[in-house]
Design a protein around this motif. Structure first.
Motif, PDB file in Angstrom:
ATOM      1  N   GLN A 313       0.831  -1.210   0.000  1.00  0.00           N
ATOM      2  CA  GLN A 313       0.000   0.000   0.000  1.00  0.00           C
ATOM      3  C   GLN A 313       0.865   1.259   0.000  1.00  0.00           C
ATOM      4  OE1 GLN A 313      -2.296  -0.733   3.483  1.00  0.00           O
ATOM      5  NE2 GLN A 313      -3.655  -2.216   2.502  1.00  0.00           N
ATOM      6  N   ARG A 314       1.892   1.269   0.808  1.00  0.00           N
ATOM      7  CA  ARG A 314       2.749   2.461   0.881  1.00  0.00           C
ATOM      8  C   ARG A 314       3.572   2.641  -0.395  1.00  0.00           C
ATOM      9  NH1 ARG A 314       3.108   4.706   5.955  1.00  0.00           N
ATOM     10  NH2 ARG A 314       2.154   3.492   7.628  1.00  0.00           N
ATOM     11  N   LEU A 315       4.001   1.542  -0.980  1.00  0.00           N
ATOM     12  CA  LEU A 315       4.757   1.663  -2.227  1.00  0.00           C
ATOM     13  C   LEU A 315       3.867   2.182  -3.351  1.00  0.00           C
ATOM     14  CD1 LEU A 315       7.421   1.269  -3.673  1.00  0.00           C
ATOM     15  CD2 LEU A 315       6.804  -1.123  -4.072  1.00  0.00           C
ATOM     16  N   SER A 316       2.623   1.695  -3.417  1.00  0.00           N
ATOM     17  CA  SER A 316       1.709   2.213  -4.438  1.00  0.00           C
ATOM     18  C   SER A 316       1.375   3.681  -4.181  1.00  0.00           C
ATOM     19  CB  SER A 316       0.424   1.392  -4.450  1.00  0.00           C
ATOM     20  OG  SER A 316      -0.500   1.949  -5.335  1.00  0.00           O
ATOM     21  N   HIS A 317       1.216   4.039  -2.920  1.00  0.00           N
ATOM     22  CA  HIS A 317       0.974   5.443  -2.589  1.00  0.00           C
ATOM     23  C   HIS A 317       2.152   6.312  -3.029  1.00  0.00           C
ATOM     24  CE1 HIS A 317      -0.676   8.778  -0.191  1.00  0.00           C
ATOM     25  NE2 HIS A 317       0.562   9.008   0.168  1.00  0.00           N
ATOM     26  N   SER A 318       3.359   5.822  -2.841  1.00  0.00           N
ATOM     27  CA  SER A 318       4.542   6.574  -3.269  1.00  0.00           C
ATOM     28  C   SER A 318       4.586   6.716  -4.785  1.00  0.00           C
ATOM     29  CB  SER A 318       5.806   5.870  -2.770  1.00  0.00           C
ATOM     30  OG  SER A 318       5.771   5.690  -1.373  1.00  0.00           O
ATOM     31  N   ARG A 319       4.261   5.635  -5.505  1.00  0.00           N
ATOM     32  CA  ARG A 319       4.233   5.705  -6.964  1.00  0.00           C
ATOM     33  C   ARG A 319       3.231   6.752  -7.434  1.00  0.00           C
ATOM     34  NH1 ARG A 319       2.708   0.076  -9.138  1.00  0.00           N
ATOM     35  NH2 ARG A 319       2.468   1.383 -10.980  1.00  0.00           N
ATOM     36  N   ARG A 320       2.047   6.719  -6.855  1.00  0.00           N
ATOM     37  CA  ARG A 320       1.011   7.667  -7.258  1.00  0.00           C
ATOM     38  C   ARG A 320       1.460   9.101  -6.999  1.00  0.00           C
ATOM     39  NH1 ARG A 320      -4.708   7.427  -8.847  1.00  0.00           N
ATOM     40  NH2 ARG A 320      -5.410   9.565  -8.704  1.00  0.00           N
ATOM     41  N   ARG A 321       2.044   9.334  -5.852  1.00  0.00           N
ATOM     42  CA  ARG A 321       2.463  10.695  -5.509  1.00  0.00           C
ATOM     43  C   ARG A 321       3.600  11.176  -6.409  1.00  0.00           C
ATOM     44  NH1 ARG A 321      -1.822  11.262  -4.175  1.00  0.00           N
ATOM     45  NH2 ARG A 321      -2.677  11.319  -2.069  1.00  0.00           N
ATOM     46  N   MET A 322       4.530  10.314  -6.772  1.00  0.00           N
ATOM     47  CA  MET A 322       5.614  10.730  -7.656  1.00  0.00           C
ATOM     48  C   MET A 322       5.085  11.052  -9.057  1.00  0.00           C
ATOM     49  SD  MET A 322       8.955   8.435  -6.657  1.00  0.00           S
ATOM     50  CE  MET A 322       8.129   6.859  -6.535  1.00  0.00           C
ATOM     51  N   LEU A 323       4.140  10.267  -9.539  1.00  0.00           N
ATOM     52  CA  LEU A 323       3.546  10.555 -10.851  1.00  0.00           C
ATOM     53  C   LEU A 323       2.777  11.871 -10.824  1.00  0.00           C
ATOM     54  CD1 LEU A 323       2.248   6.974 -11.742  1.00  0.00           C
ATOM     55  CD2 LEU A 323       4.212   8.138 -12.733  1.00  0.00           C
ATOM     56  N   GLU A 324       2.027  12.110  -9.751  1.00  0.00           N
ATOM     57  CA  GLU A 324       1.283  13.366  -9.649  1.00  0.00           C
ATOM     58  C   GLU A 324       2.230  14.552  -9.501  1.00  0.00           C
ATOM     59  OE1 GLU A 324      -1.289  12.620  -6.379  1.00  0.00           O
ATOM     60  OE2 GLU A 324      -2.858  11.694  -7.605  1.00  0.00           O
ATOM     61  N   THR A 325       3.360  14.350  -8.810  1.00  0.00           N
ATOM     62  CA  THR A 325       4.351  15.429  -8.698  1.00  0.00           C
ATOM     63  C   THR A 325       4.927  15.782 -10.066  1.00  0.00           C
ATOM     64  OG1 THR A 325       4.918  14.710  -6.450  1.00  0.00           O
ATOM     65  CG2 THR A 325       6.511  16.105  -7.605  1.00  0.00           C
ATOM     66  N   ALA A 326       5.242  14.771 -10.864  1.00  0.00           N
ATOM     67  CA  ALA A 326       5.738  15.040 -12.221  1.00  0.00           C
ATOM     68  C   ALA A 326       4.686  15.778 -13.049  1.00  0.00           C
ATOM     69  CB  ALA A 326       6.126  13.726 -12.895  1.00  0.00           C
ATOM     70  N   HIS A 327       3.429  15.397 -12.882  1.00  0.00           N
ATOM     71  CA  HIS A 327       2.362  16.081 -13.632  1.00  0.00           C
ATOM     72  C   HIS A 327       2.226  17.535 -13.183  1.00  0.00           C
ATOM     73  CE1 HIS A 327      -1.367  16.625 -15.803  1.00  0.00           C
ATOM     74  NE2 HIS A 327      -1.960  17.024 -14.707  1.00  0.00           N
ATOM     75  N   LEU A 328       2.345  17.793 -11.884  1.00  0.00           N
ATOM     76  CA  LEU A 328       2.270  19.173 -11.392  1.00  0.00           C
ATOM     77  C   LEU A 328       3.401  20.023 -11.978  1.00  0.00           C
ATOM     78  CD1 LEU A 328       1.352  18.662  -7.620  1.00  0.00           C
ATOM     79  CD2 LEU A 328      -0.067  19.742  -9.360  1.00  0.00           C
ATOM     80  N   LEU A 329       4.606  19.466 -12.002  1.00  0.00           N
ATOM     81  CA  LEU A 329       5.739  20.224 -12.537  1.00  0.00           C
ATOM     82  C   LEU A 329       5.544  20.541 -14.019  1.00  0.00           C
ATOM     83  CD1 LEU A 329       8.697  18.352 -10.791  1.00  0.00           C
ATOM     84  CD2 LEU A 329       7.831  20.617 -10.259  1.00  0.00           C
ATOM     85  N   LEU A 330       5.087  19.553 -14.792  1.00  0.00           N
ATOM     86  CA  LEU A 330       4.861  19.796 -16.215  1.00  0.00           C
ATOM     87  C   LEU A 330       3.728  20.791 -16.442  1.00  0.00           C
ATOM     88  CD1 LEU A 330       5.210  16.248 -17.820  1.00  0.00           C
ATOM     89  CD2 LEU A 330       6.687  18.210 -18.169  1.00  0.00           C
ATOM     90  N   HIS A 331       2.662  20.659 -15.657  1.00  0.00           N
ATOM     91  CA  HIS A 331       1.497  21.513 -15.886  1.00  0.00           C
ATOM     92  C   HIS A 331       1.801  22.971 -15.538  1.00  0.00           C
ATOM     93  CE1 HIS A 331      -2.752  22.588 -16.173  1.00  0.00           C
ATOM     94  NE2 HIS A 331      -2.606  23.206 -15.013  1.00  0.00           N
ATOM     95  N   HIS A 332       2.367  23.204 -14.367  1.00  0.00           N
ATOM     96  CA  HIS A 332       2.557  24.586 -13.917  1.00  0.00           C
ATOM     97  C   HIS A 332       3.792  25.239 -14.538  1.00  0.00           C
ATOM     98  CE1 HIS A 332      -0.654  24.568 -10.943  1.00  0.00           C
ATOM     99  NE2 HIS A 332      -0.268  23.375 -10.565  1.00  0.00           N
ATOM    100  N   ALA A 333       4.796  24.450 -14.939  1.00  0.00           N
ATOM    101  CA  ALA A 333       6.018  25.037 -15.486  1.00  0.00           C
ATOM    102  C   ALA A 333       5.987  25.165 -17.007  1.00  0.00           C
ATOM    103  CB  ALA A 333       7.242  24.207 -15.064  1.00  0.00           C
ATOM    104  N   CYS A 334       5.192  24.331 -17.694  1.00  0.00           N
ATOM    105  CA  CYS A 334       5.213  24.346 -19.160  1.00  0.00           C
ATOM    106  C   CYS A 334       3.832  24.577 -19.772  1.00  0.00           C
ATOM    107  CB  CYS A 334       5.792  23.029 -19.686  1.00  0.00           C
ATOM    108  SG  CYS A 334       7.492  22.699 -19.161  1.00  0.00           S
ATOM    109  N   LEU A 335       2.845  23.770 -19.361  1.00  0.00           N
ATOM    110  CA  LEU A 335       1.561  23.798 -20.050  1.00  0.00           C
ATOM    111  C   LEU A 335       0.716  25.007 -19.665  1.00  0.00           C
ATOM    112  CD1 LEU A 335      -0.184  22.289 -22.045  1.00  0.00           C
ATOM    113  CD2 LEU A 335      -1.141  20.967 -20.169  1.00  0.00           C
ATOM    114  N   GLN A 336       0.693  25.361 -18.396  1.00  0.00           N
ATOM    115  CA  GLN A 336      -0.159  26.472 -17.971  1.00  0.00           C
ATOM    116  C   GLN A 336       0.247  27.805 -18.592  1.00  0.00           C
ATOM    117  OE1 GLN A 336      -0.622  26.723 -13.744  1.00  0.00           O
ATOM    118  NE2 GLN A 336      -2.131  28.362 -13.833  1.00  0.00           N
ATOM    119  N   PRO A 337       1.560  28.146 -18.694  1.00  0.00           N
ATOM    120  CA  PRO A 337       1.900  29.405 -19.393  1.00  0.00           C
ATOM    121  C   PRO A 337       1.414  29.428 -20.839  1.00  0.00           C
ATOM    122  CG  PRO A 337       3.772  28.621 -18.120  1.00  0.00           C
ATOM    123  CD  PRO A 337       2.751  27.530 -18.084  1.00  0.00           C
TER     124      PRO A 337
END
Length: 781
Positions: A313-337
């Motif tokens: 459960q904790r490993l899957s939670h970590s995977r999900r959070r790392m994927l969402e972190t990558a999506h946040l970085l791409l969205h706010h740093a590249c796509l949103q502008p």
């Protein structure tokens, strides 16, 4: 009493000392602090007894009373206590560091009194930090913004790690309030941006530490360092002790959860992380560490099954959070502008496509990310925002994503998975892994308790699959599903697993989840779990309500294409000449030799040259009776039976329209076999065409039509360019349609190009050149 409408940092108060003597003090003065001892927070042990619970309740009651007293103080007294009372800061810091997170509360034993006390403490601590981050409570009670920033920074009331912990503790249900808090702190004290910039390398060191503990090497800072002499003796995730392995998984889960919570609450920090290349390091870390930990978790033997489930459960939670972190970085740093219409949208689009292209080498990360956040959707948004984007590059990117899915042997889900729903994974047991829901925004300042995260953390009850009879899987896919389940549950028989897969629509994740949670269907629960494959096939009690499926026809026997029965048809030939099969270029051969080899052209030339020879007399063999009977000769032999009436008079051969009867059409060698220079032939053809046109020109016409001459010259130029392989120029669309009918994208782009480049030549650059001469002193002003 403090004066009204004067900031607290400028106020002066008059108080009496112990001798009754009046004195004037600043409103923020250490002597105005109340003597009160705040006890630090101590969490409940992992395996508590009634005595531990009683101690926790008593300590929690003391802390709760002190915080309620603090929140009831007036504005000046509150800030004196906050700034100068170190025991209060120790109490708040201890709660931020040791308070249980959502995953900890889900696995902890429940005591009603303990849960109620924890909820009250959580509420009081949040209100305390909320008041500490507000510099203006009313028109009379406020602090100068500059002084407020100095108070926070110089007294260490807030720092970047503490704000990250606040986000992971109170982010569920209070995202808006936390965003306002942290944004106000960064606005009033910009020095925190410098601290955040110094914090990112520390977080990268955390990732490097996990990689080093797992005995791996990752792209980034650690990959550039040479390996130590004793590096081969380092323990791996499989060989390390169970305690160390559990610590690594807990460490990864806490780090990924904290980082994602901070970036989701305060998106302005994404630019700082992006400037340090954090996204590239995160993808390489995910690609190397996550599969290694999953493999180790599958191979390790846990005495406690609940501990293994908790690690999944904790490993899957970590995977999900790392994927969402990558999506946040791409969205706010590249796509949103790009979506907001920034000036350099093309640069942001180029950076976004560059990141997506770099994901193609990280196959595991790309599949998981594309399953959770489809790349095709982002590319579609990009194409809508920038219609002139290179379609070849986007097509290459999307084809690359599909190729990665095929290369890893996974099938992309038919429907896209939104961020608010848990995504199914390909690894065994991953449906057991807890997936958090979307962050729910706060309503009217309501504080979400610390345990509220656990209710969203548990997965939904698994449901039976429905595609078993509609979409039967192939034999190879069925073997893959069985082996996937047996990797996690090796004590189960193949016959039992086949029955479970058939019942649940060949969904291995649902089967694993139901087996581990003991929620199998009644007809499966009565079966022998060690049942082999043969008994499953011969048993009639497995599924009496479903007919046996007919065997599908073989694909190789029913196929039909142009390659059937050729010399390399391995499906119908037992032996193939392997000397004619090679992978890549043969040894000893060069590309230039292969291209310069014109042997096949020479063979064809000999064949076509044979057609030029016309034999007027056929020589027959001496003993050929049939040939002698049909032979004829053009010599002096006279045949008395032969009618030579028309031998001299060639009837019709000398007519004006019968020239072709006396002359033979010369043989023409095919163009591909000719060795003449194509350029010279083209010039000769053009000259012949000109001569033919001049000869056919009307004698009465003094000058030919210029439009006709231009058309002929253009046709010759186009033919020449076509022979040389030169692409014709794209027609200009500057004129466009009539006014009021709208203009196409090509017209808009051509007009913008003309406007930007119209000053390069002719007389359009006279003013600029005159200004340049004048600035050099060449023209007196």
């Amino acid at each position: 009493m403090a004066c009204a409408r004067v900031p607290l940092d400028e106020q002066q108060v008059i108080e009496r000392d112990a001798l009754g003597k009046e004195r004037s003090l600043a409103a923020l003065h250490p002597d105005r602090k109340e003597e009160r001892l705040f006890v630090p927070y101590v969490p409940l042990p992992a395996d508590p007894c009634p005595a531990d619970a009683e101690e926790f309740l008593e300590r929690g009651r003391f802390i709760l009373e002190d915080l309620e007293w603090l929140l009831a103080l007036p504005h000046d007294k509150f800030w004196c206590q906050v700034v100068f009372d170190r025991s209060l800061q120790n109490c708040l810091d201890s709660y931020v560091q040791h308070a249980p997170r959502g995953l900890d509360l889900a696995s902890a034993p429940t005591f009603p009194a303990v849960a109620q006390t924890q909820h009250s403490l959580h509420h009081a601590v949040f209100l305390t930090f909320l008041r500490m981050s507000t510099h203006k409570e009313s028109k009379e009670n406020f602090i100068t913004p500059a002084a407020f920033g100095e108070i926070l920074y110089e007294n260490f009331l807030f720092d970047v790690p503490k704000m990250m912990d606040l986000c992971v503790l109170f982010g569920k249900g209070n995202a808006r309030l936390l965003h306002k808090m942290i944004e106000n702190i960064f606005i009033q004290q910009p020095s925190y941006y410098r601290d955040l910039d110094d914090t990112v390398p520390t977080i990268l060191e955390v990732l490097d530490t996990i990689v080093e503990k797992c005995g791996l090497r990752c792209d980034g800072a650690t990959a550039a360092q040479p390996m130590k002499l004793n590096g081969h003796k380092q323990l791996t995730a499989v060989s390390m002790t169970q305690r160390d392995f559990v610590d690594i998984v807990l460490y990864l889960c806490d780090a990924s959860s904290t980082l994602h919570a901070f970036l989701s609450v305060f998106p302005a920090a994404c630019a700082t992380f992006h400037s340090h290349g954090f996204l590239c390091r995160l993808t390489s870390f995910y690609e190397s560490v996550v599969p290694d930990l999953e493999d180790a978790l599958t191979k390790r033997n846990f005495e406690d099954t609940s501990l293994q489930e908790d690690m999944w459960q904790r490993l899957s939670h970590s995977r999900r959070r790392m994927l969402e972190t990558a999506h946040l970085l791409l969205h706010h740093a590249c796509l949103q502008p790009i979506l907001e219409g920034a000036e350099n949208k093309q640069a942001f689009a180029e950076e976004l496509l560059q990141h997506f292209t770099s994901f193609l080498s990280e196959k595991r990360f790309l599949c998981d990310y594309d399953e959770l956040f489809p790349i095709a959707d982002d590319v579609s948004l990009l194409q809508q925002a920038l219609p002139a984007i290179d379609e070849t590059r986007t097509s290459y990117l999307l084809h690359g994503v599909h190729s990665v899915w095929d290369s890893v042997g996974r099938r992309k889900p038919p429907c896209t998975v939104s961020s608010s729903q848990p995504a199914n994974r390909g690894a065994p047991g991953e449906t057991l892994l807890a997936i958090d829901r979307d962050v729910r925004e706060s309503d009217g300042g309501r504080v979400c308790p610390a345990g509220a995260e656990a209710s969203n953390w548990m997965p939904d009850a698994p449901r039976k699959g429905t595609n078993g009879d509609i979409c039967p899987v192939s034999e190879a896919e069925l073997e893959s599903l069985v082996s996937c389940i047996r990797d996690l549950l090796p004590d189960l028989g193949e016959g039992f697993l086949l029955a479970c897969l058939r019942e649940y629509g060949y969904n291995s994740e649902v089967v694993i989840n139901n087996i581990l949670e003991g929620r199998l269907a009644p007809e499966l629960d009565v079966l022998d779990r060690a049942m082999p494959r043969s008994s499953h096939v011969n048993s009639s009690t497995v599924e009496p309500h479903k007919p046996v499926k007919e065997a599908l026809p073989g694909v190789l026997n029913s196929r039909s294409n142009v390659y059937d029965d050729d010399e390399f048809d391995v499906f119908r030939r037992d032996r193939v000449d392997m000397t004619r099969v090679s992978k890549g270029r043969r040894k000893g051969e060069s590309m230039m030799e292969l291209l310069n080899d014109k042997q096949h052209i020479s063979e064809q030339r000999v064949r076509y040259q044979a057609y030029q020879t016309v034999v007027d007399e056929v020589q027959l063999q001496a003993g050929d009776a049939a040939g002698a009977a049909a032979s004829y000769s053009t010599g002096d032999d006279y045949d008395d039976e032969y009618d030579d009436t028309y031998d001299v008079n060639q009837v019709g051969a000398n007519d004006l329209d019968g020239d072709s009867l006396l002359t033979r059409r010369p043989f023409t060698v095919p163009r591909v076999l000719q060795r003449a220079n194509n350029a010279e032939e083209a010039e000769n053809d053009e000259e012949q065409e000109d001569l033919a046109l001049q000869s056919n020109m009307n004698k009465d016409q003094f000058i030919q039509d210029p439009a006709l001459l231009r058309a002929r010259a253009g046709a010759r130029r186009a033919a020449m360019q076509q022979r040389k392989g030169i692409q014709p120029e794209r027609p200009s669309h500057v004129v466009g349609r009539s006014k009021g009918q709208g203009q196409t994208l090509d017209t808009f782009l051509d007009r913008r190009k003309k406007e930007a480049n119209k000053g390069r030549g002719a007389n359009h650059n006279r003013r600029n050149m005159a200004d340049r001469k004048r600035s050099k002193g060449m023209i007196p002003s």
